[in-house]
Motif scaffolding. Structure first.
Motif, PDB file in Angstrom:
ATOM      1  N   SER A 254       0.814  -1.401   0.128  1.00  0.00           N
ATOM      2  CA  SER A 254       0.056   0.023   0.026  1.00  0.00           C
ATOM      3  C   SER A 254       0.750   1.230  -0.139  1.00  0.00           C
ATOM      4  N   SER A 255       0.063   2.467  -0.257  1.00  0.00           N
ATOM      5  CA  SER A 255       0.749   3.779  -0.160  1.00  0.00           C
ATOM      6  C   SER A 255       1.301   3.999   1.125  1.00  0.00           C
ATOM      7  N   LYS A 256       0.784   3.353   2.273  1.00  0.00           N
ATOM      8  CA  LYS A 256       1.105   3.547   3.532  1.00  0.00           C
ATOM      9  C   LYS A 256       2.489   2.911   4.029  1.00  0.00           C
ATOM     10  N   GLY A 257       2.901   2.055   3.012  1.00  0.00           N
ATOM     11  CA  GLY A 257       4.094   1.295   3.448  1.00  0.00           C
ATOM     12  C   GLY A 257       4.019   0.175   4.039  1.00  0.00           C
ATOM     13  N   SER A 258       2.717  -0.443   4.088  1.00  0.00           N
ATOM     14  CA  SER A 258       2.466  -1.715   4.573  1.00  0.00           C
ATOM     15  C   SER A 258       2.354  -2.939   3.623  1.00  0.00           C
ATOM     16  N   ILE A 259       2.496  -4.183   3.952  1.00  0.00           N
ATOM     17  CA  ILE A 259       2.220  -5.250   3.027  1.00  0.00           C
ATOM     18  C   ILE A 259       1.400  -6.327   3.723  1.00  0.00           C
ATOM     19  N   ARG A 260       0.515  -6.496   2.931  1.00  0.00           N
ATOM     20  CA  ARG A 260      -0.840  -7.527   3.637  1.00  0.00           C
ATOM     21  C   ARG A 260      -0.775  -8.915   2.857  1.00  0.00           C
ATOM     22  N   LEU A 261      -0.477  -9.597   3.731  1.00  0.00           N
ATOM     23  CA  LEU A 261      -0.707 -11.233   3.080  1.00  0.00           C
ATOM     24  C   LEU A 261      -2.112 -11.625   3.242  1.00  0.00           C
ATOM     25  N   VAL A 262      -2.622 -12.280   2.268  1.00  0.00           N
ATOM     26  CA  VAL A 262      -3.947 -12.575   2.252  1.00  0.00           C
ATOM     27  C   VAL A 262      -4.178 -14.147   1.863  1.00  0.00           C
ATOM     28  N   ASP A 263      -4.869 -14.859   2.391  1.00  0.00           N
ATOM     29  CA  ASP A 263      -5.305 -16.515   2.049  1.00  0.00           C
ATOM     30  C   ASP A 263      -6.826 -16.629   1.448  1.00  0.00           C
TER      31      ASP A 263
END
Length: 464
Positions: A254-263
């Motif tokens: 994201s543009s906020k610098g986070s990475i999300r892992l999704v199942d």
């Protein structure tokens, strides 16, 4: 292969004495690679003006590394093929012989085709550029090659194969097999193939869609970050990629610098992530530019899926998917620009989107910067490799005298250097830098130390 593990130095060496067998398993630091110029396609002569349509906007090796594709702002896709190692058996012999220093990888131009044309969206009164945003190779069958290419709005599935022209002659022909359109209100920033070989995702600022290769008429919206009221929008999706081996897992940044892992097994609409990776800023360090430079422009899974590499404006970060307390390693790309963020904001350079890549063995990472330079960092335990290379025939001419301070080893949690005077870029040598020449796109060969990168309309290749 573990992203932090080093390959054995010499397969022919005699086994170590028993006393050494008791040593801890952490590998010894790998030696920095010596990069050499390999090839250039589309080299400019001095003073030659570059046409905007010729500027390369995407680079991708296929899974075997035998083919390379580039896309440009003019909507064209150009394919190159490896010529120095013909078949699989030869490649295996070459690897056994271990003469990579003397062996010079060679690619040749194969074919090109017009993938996208400029369009006009009459409903929104918007011009849709033909520029290729991304290319992804798909599973090859028999002698045919398949790939996906996308511009801002439309994804196309291409088949490239030899066609008989006469009884003696054949020519390569590209045919568009499917068009996946009308599924994105915003610009597509990523496409990624699933390891199941049947599906792929496409991501724009607010949504990620899942497609079946066979069905172009519909896609499934699996992630939607669009708020009910657009005034409540605080972050957008910047990049997305499927896990290399687990077909149910994907990551998006994201543009906020986070990475999300999704199942994908958890629910049809994956608005809840299974894991989030982000770096919490030090108290009092916030400024007007904090959020802008935190925006992630690219993410890549390592080959084994155990790490995620991310690039934001100032740094390259390596994340361990089993550890979400912060990045496992942080590398300063062009720290000398930190005092100049105000100027970079004024001329929009601060919004440049740099890509990143990782070597097949997971031991090194690379990303681009300004003045057509790119940087290669070692990520193995104890490695302080930090090489600066320029996309010219003489890649090491701007070498930093003491680049080691830039690197952070994989096993230490790091704190980013915030002092503007600590220049780890080319500025440390007093070289001027040029914000108009930026190396945004690069790719690492899947199994060899070979990097392809784009400097405007020129494709440069380097090997080590």
């Amino acid at each position: 292969m573990n992203g932090a593990a080093a390959p054995e130095r010499s397969p022919s060496a005699s086994p170590p004495p028993p006393a050494q067998a008791q040593a801890p398993p952490s590998p010894s630091p790998t030696q920095p690679l010596e990069w050499r110029f390999s090839q250039v396609f589309g080299e400019r002569s001095a003073g030659e003006e570059v046409q905007d349509v010729d500027i390369i906007s995407a680079i991708e090796f296929n899974k075997s590394g035998h083919h390379l594709a580039t896309g440009d702002r003019g909507g064209r896709v150009v394919l190159f093929e490896r010529t120095d190692v013909k078949d699989h058996a030869c490649r295996k012999d070459a690897e056994k012989a271990d003469y990579s220093i003397s062996r010079h990888p060679e690619f040749r131009y194969k074919t090109e085709f017009q993938s996208h044309e400029p369009e006009f969206d009459y409903l929104k009164s918007l011009e849709i550029e033909e520029k290729i945003n991304q290319i992804k190779w798909c599973q090859a069958t028999n002698s045919a090659l398949f790939l996906l290419s996308t511009n801002d709005k439309t994804i196309k599935f291409w088949k490239v194969q030899e066609k008989k022209v006469t009884s003696q002659e054949t020519s390569l022909a590209a045919s568009c097999r499917r068009v996946y359109a009308h599924a994105h209100d915003y610009h597509i920033n990523s496409i990624s193939n699933n390891s199941d070989g049947e599906t792929f995702i496409s991501a724009d600022d607010l949504r990620i869609n899942l497609w079946n290769f066979e069905i172009s008429s519909q896609s499934f919206n699996i992630i939607d970050v669009k708020p009910t009221n657009m005034e409540d929008l605080t972050e957008v999706i910047t990049s997305a990629e499927f896990h290399p081996t687990h077909c149910n897992i994907l990551a998006y940044s994201s543009s906020k610098g986070s990475i999300r892992l999704v199942d994908l097994r958890q629910s049809a609409l994956c608005d809840t992530h299974s894991q989030i990776f982000e770096q919490h800023e030090a108290p009092g360090s916030r400024s007007f530019f904090t959020e802008i430079i935190a925006s992630i422009s690219d993410i890549k899974f390592s080959k084994d899926g155990r790490h995620i590499l991310s690039r934001d404006y100032m740094t390259l970060k390596l994340w361990d998917v089993k550890m979400n307390s912060g990045p496992a390693a942080t590398f300063q790309v062009h720290e000398y620009l930190r005092p100049k963020l105000c100027d970079l904001y004024e001329n929009d350079s601060i919004f440049d989107k740099f890509e990143c890549c990782q070597s097949g063995d997971g031991l090194r990472v690379a990303t681009g910067s300004y003045s057509n330079i790119f940087r290669v960092f070692g990520v193995g335990t104890g490695s302080n490799e930090a090489t600066t290379l320029e996309a010219t025939r003489n890649p090491t001419r701007r070498q930093v005298q003491n680049p080691t301070r830039a690197a952070r080893s994989l096993n230490t949690l790091t704190r980013a250097v915030r002092r503007g005077g600590e220049s780890t870029g080319i500025d440390a040598n007093g070289n001027s830098y040029d914000l108009s020449t930026k190396l945004l796109h690069l790719a690492w060969h899947p199994s060899e130390n070979l990097i392809a990168c784009a400097a405007a309309n020129s494709l440069y290749m380097y090997y080590a």
